[in-house]
Every structure is written in structure tokens, then in C-alpha cells.
Write an enzyme that holds these catalytic residues in place. Structure first.
Site, PDB file in Angstrom:
ATOM      1  N   THR A   1       0.798   4.129  -2.901  1.00 58.55           N
ATOM      2  CA  THR A   1       0.440   5.534  -2.672  1.00 58.55           C
ATOM      3  C   THR A   1       1.586   6.457  -3.081  1.00 58.55           C
ATOM      4  O   THR A   1       1.359   7.574  -3.530  1.00 58.55           O
ATOM      5  CB  THR A   1       0.045   5.800  -1.201  1.00 58.55           C
ATOM      6  OG1 THR A   1       1.136   5.431  -0.335  1.00 58.55           O
ATOM      7  CG2 THR A   1      -1.184   5.018  -0.802  1.00 58.55           C
ATOM      8  N   LYS A   2       2.826   5.988  -2.957  1.00 62.16           N
ATOM      9  CA  LYS A   2       3.961   6.817  -3.400  1.00 62.16           C
ATOM     10  C   LYS A   2       3.971   6.906  -4.926  1.00 62.16           C
ATOM     11  O   LYS A   2       4.212   7.955  -5.498  1.00 62.16           O
ATOM     12  CB  LYS A   2       5.290   6.241  -2.895  1.00 62.16           C
ATOM     13  CG  LYS A   2       5.496   6.323  -1.401  1.00 62.16           C
ATOM     14  CD  LYS A   2       5.544   7.736  -0.867  1.00 62.16           C
ATOM     15  CE  LYS A   2       6.825   8.464  -1.232  1.00 62.16           C
ATOM     16  NZ  LYS A   2       6.876   9.814  -0.628  1.00 62.16           N
TER      17      LYS A   2
ATOM     18  N   ILE B   1       0.855  -1.199   0.000  1.00 63.94           N
ATOM     19  CA  ILE B   1       0.000   0.000   0.000  1.00 63.94           C
ATOM     20  C   ILE B   1       0.887   1.244   0.000  1.00 63.94           C
ATOM     21  O   ILE B   1       0.644   2.206  -0.734  1.00 63.94           O
ATOM     22  CB  ILE B   1      -0.898   0.015   1.270  1.00 63.94           C
ATOM     23  CG1 ILE B   1      -1.722  -1.261   1.380  1.00 63.94           C
ATOM     24  CG2 ILE B   1      -1.744   1.287   1.331  1.00 63.94           C
ATOM     25  CD1 ILE B   1      -2.877  -1.393   0.469  1.00 63.94           C
ATOM     26  N   TYR B   2       1.933   1.220   0.825  1.00 64.54           N
ATOM     27  CA  TYR B   2       2.866   2.356   0.875  1.00 64.54           C
ATOM     28  C   TYR B   2       3.388   2.655  -0.531  1.00 64.54           C
ATOM     29  O   TYR B   2       3.316   3.792  -1.014  1.00 64.54           O
ATOM     30  CB  TYR B   2       4.020   2.028   1.830  1.00 64.54           C
ATOM     31  CG  TYR B   2       5.200   2.967   1.720  1.00 64.54           C
ATOM     32  CD1 TYR B   2       5.059   4.331   1.973  1.00 64.54           C
ATOM     33  CD2 TYR B   2       6.472   2.490   1.367  1.00 64.54           C
ATOM     34  CE1 TYR B   2       6.150   5.199   1.879  1.00 64.54           C
ATOM     35  CE2 TYR B   2       7.555   3.345   1.267  1.00 64.54           C
ATOM     36  CZ  TYR B   2       7.393   4.702   1.525  1.00 64.54           C
ATOM     37  OH  TYR B   2       8.473   5.547   1.416  1.00 64.54           O
ATOM     38  N   ALA B   3       3.915   1.629  -1.213  1.00 62.70           N
ATOM     39  CA  ALA B   3       4.503   1.830  -2.536  1.00 62.70           C
ATOM     40  C   ALA B   3       3.453   2.326  -3.536  1.00 62.70           C
ATOM     41  O   ALA B   3       3.730   3.206  -4.353  1.00 62.70           O
ATOM     42  CB  ALA B   3       5.133   0.524  -3.019  1.00 62.70           C
TER      43      ALA B   3
END
Ligand code: NAD
Length: 324
Positions: free
Chosen positions: A155-156, A151-153
Site C-alpha cells: 500500500t505504501k 500488505i503494508y509495503a
């Protein structure tokens, strides 16, 4: 002439180190940060206190996911957007916060740059978007093949894409810098090197997710800051990897910390984290060719200075919270 610079995420690890360097090079720095509690806020307060002792620094406590968070600000030559909610493992637990702090906040910052004709927006992104690289070096220009594993990747990457769309056909150059596992003084307590230093120095159990053979391109923060200054000379919109040319395993990192701290690690191996890549390998040819930048700090030197920094604050920061 003094350049006016906005640094978002100024109380964060990289934003702090960048702001400090800019101030010492006579820039006038406005820092913005929401001081969120993604990890112990005391680390952010420690960094901010140090910046607030400086003459050419002013702080704004706002949340960039609010559309009007930048309304009162203007007159910047450059915007360094370092603010984000980082961390791969946490992102699976709380996707919405990541969407707000990364995707929406980056959209607001890009719109601000467009509306105010800012010369350059320099956007922090991440090697996490590449996932596992195997023995192939990740190059910057194969974006269509990227399949973010967290999810982090995601959104980035969506922040990158939105900023590109918003700023295309406008005067603002967008320079995307994809960082590979950054470490160093004033680091993050949710990242391996600072956690390991803390646990080893305080004789605590050292938790390693997996067998510790996973390899990372650990990059010293001063090298990252050097590149962030160099990209000011870049006249086109570009994307750069910012990594180290040699990878190290977590087990090698532990050995180096043991050597410089004169202590023995009490290792406890736990199950491997979800979708944790084996190795993430950067191609650094583009940053060398266009910016004449190469990382100059090897892992031994970098860990030694991080341990020295930890020792100088040990009494205070040993009781802060470190996330497993
Ligand atoms: N440290 C690394 O190894 C690494 C690796 C790859 C990419 N990055 C990227 O580099 C940048 C800086 O990372 P870091 O390690 O300094 O992280 P950090 O968490 O220490 O700093 C980020 C700062 O941004 C602030 N912030 C978050 N959301 C905000 C919002 N909506 N409004 C205002 N402030 C907000 C946080 O409070 C924090 O102080 C991030 O964009 C991150 O994704 C870091």
C-alpha cells in the site's frame, strides 16, 4: 516570509517530531490527523497536547481517506504527507484499513497538491518495500525490481506510484523519502526499540520474534527530520533513502538498553514473524550527493536519549499499551 506548511499524521511519531521542529523554525504549521487506534491513542494525545501548546500550530481532526477531508484547507507552500497506517505484522490482519489509510489517503493528498499548485509534496515511504536486502545496499532507482513483501509495503508503494502519476506534468515537485526503522523520543509502542525500553525498564519479559540476529538500519528521528527540512531545497522530483549507515541487530539493541538503563533484559524468544527480513541495508549515496545529508546519531547516543525521554514520562506512559 513565514512558510505555511501542512503536516499530515501530525499526532504520529515522525509527524509530531517534524511539526515541532518546523514550529521552532518559525513555520506556520497546520496538522491533520485522524487519531486512529492502530496503537494506543494516548501516545497521539500526548504528542498533540504538546503541539497544541505552540502558537504557530493548528490542528484538524480529519480522515484523509475521505475525499473531502482537505476541502476547507488551502494556502500551503509545502505539504508533508507523513500520515499512514504503519506496521508490517498488523497489515496482514486488516488489509482494507491499510488500503484506505495509505493508498486512498495518499491519492487524495496528491490530488489536493495538484489542484492547489502546491510547490512540494514530501511523501513518507518505507524501506519495507525492498524486503530482505542481503548484503546488497538498496538503491532508490530500481523501482521496477521491487516486490513488496507485505500488505503494508504494497500500500505504501502504491501510494508512491499514484502520487507520481497524479503529479507528473504538474508544477508540484514530489519528493519521496523512504525511511529505514526510525526510533527516538515520542516513538511508537508497536516498534522494537520503544517496546524493548518499556519492557526492560518495567522489569517485564522482553519478547523477541526470532533469535534477535535480524539487523536493521535504525535511524534516529532527529536525523530524519533534518533530511525532511533539507529536501525543501530539492528542485526536482526525487526519491531518497533515509537510513543509518551502520546496521544493528535486535540483540545488540537489547545490550545497549541494558547498559544505559542499568537493568537486565528477561528475554523470551518467540517464532519469527511472517516474512521478517534478515537485514535491510540502505544505499545513502544519493542523499549525501544531492542533499549533503548523512545520519549523525549513532545507535548508542540515540538509544540513550530515547531512554532519557522515556524516563521523563515514565509515570504516565508506563501504563499505556505496547503492542507485541
Ligand atoms: N517509524 C518508522 O520506522 C517508519 C519507517 C518507514 C516508514 N515510515 C512512514 O513514516 C510515516 C510516519 O510514520 P510514524 O512512525 O510516525 O507512524 P505513526 O503511526 O506514529 O503516525 C502516522 C499518523 O498518521 C495518522 N493517520 C493514519 N491514517 C490517517 C488518515 N487516513 N487520515 C489522517 N491521519 C491518518 C495516524 O493516526 C498517525 O497519528 C508513515 O508514512 C510511515 O509509513 C515510518
Amino acid at each position: 516570509m513565514t512558510k505555511n506548511v501542512l503536516v499530515t499524521g501530525c499526532a504520529g511519531f515522525i509527524g509530531y517530531n517534524l511539526s515541532k521542529k518546523l514550529i521552532h523554525q518559525e513555520y506556520s504549521v497546520t496538522g491533520i490527523d485522524s487519531l486512529n487506534t492502530a496503537y494506543d491513542k494516548k501516545f497521539k494525545e500526548l504528542r498533540l497536547k504538546d503541539l497544541e501548546n505552540e502558537k504557530n500550530f493548528q490542528f484538524v481532526n480529519n480522515n484523509l481517506s475521505d475525499e473531502d477531508s482537505l476541502n476547507e484547507l488551502n494556502n500551503f507552500d509545502i505539504v508533508y504527507h507523513m500520515g499512514a497506517r504503519a506496521g508490517v505484522r498488523q497489515s496482514f490482519k486488516d488489509p482494507l484499513s491499510y488500503i484506505k489509510d495509505n493508498t486512498i489517503a495518499t491519492t487524495n493528498v496528491a490530488n489536493f497538491c495538484k489542484d492547489n499548485n502546491i510547490q512540494k509534496m514530501i511523501l513518507a515511504s518505507t524501506s519495507s518495500i525492498y524486503g530482505n536486502s542481503g548484503d546488497k545496499e538498496m538503491v532508490e532507482d530500481l523501482d521496477e525490481k521491487i516486490n513488496p513483501p507485505s500488505i503494508y509495503a504494497s500500500t505504501k508503494l502504491s501510494g508512491e506510484t499514484l502520487a507520481k502519476t497524479i503529479l507528473s506534468s504538474h508544477d508540484t515537485n514530489l519528493i519521496i523519502t523512504r525511511f529505514f526503522t526510525v526510533y527516538g523520543p515520542y516513538g511508537r509502542p508497536d516498534m522494537s526499540i520503544l517496546r524493548f525500553i518499556h519492557w526492560i525498564m518495567e522489569n517485564k519479559e522482553v519478547i523477541i520474534f526470532g533469535d534477535g540476529e535480524q539487523r536493521r538500519s535504525f535511524t534516529y528521528v532527529d536525523d530524519v527530520v533534518e533530511l525532511l527540512l533539507k529536501v525543501q531545497n530539492c528542485d526536482n522530483s526525487e526519491t531518497f533513502n533515509v537510513g543509518n549507515n551502520k546496521t544493528s541487530s535486535l540483540n545488540e539493541v537489547i545490550k545497549i538498553i541494558e547498559k544505559f538503563s542499568n537493568k537486565e533484559a528477561l528475554v523470551n524468544n518467540q517464532p519469527r514473524a511472517f516474512r521478517d527480513p534478515d537485514v535491510v541495508l540502505p544505499s545513502l549515496s544519493k542523499s549525501k550527493q544531492i542533499l549533503d545529508w548523512e545520519p549523525s546519531t549513532n545507535i548508542e547516543e540515540g538509544i540513550k536519549s530515547t531512554i532519557e525521554w522515556y524516563s521523563s514520562f515514565q509515570d504516565k506512559i508506563k501504563d499505556y499499551t505496547y503492542i507485541e
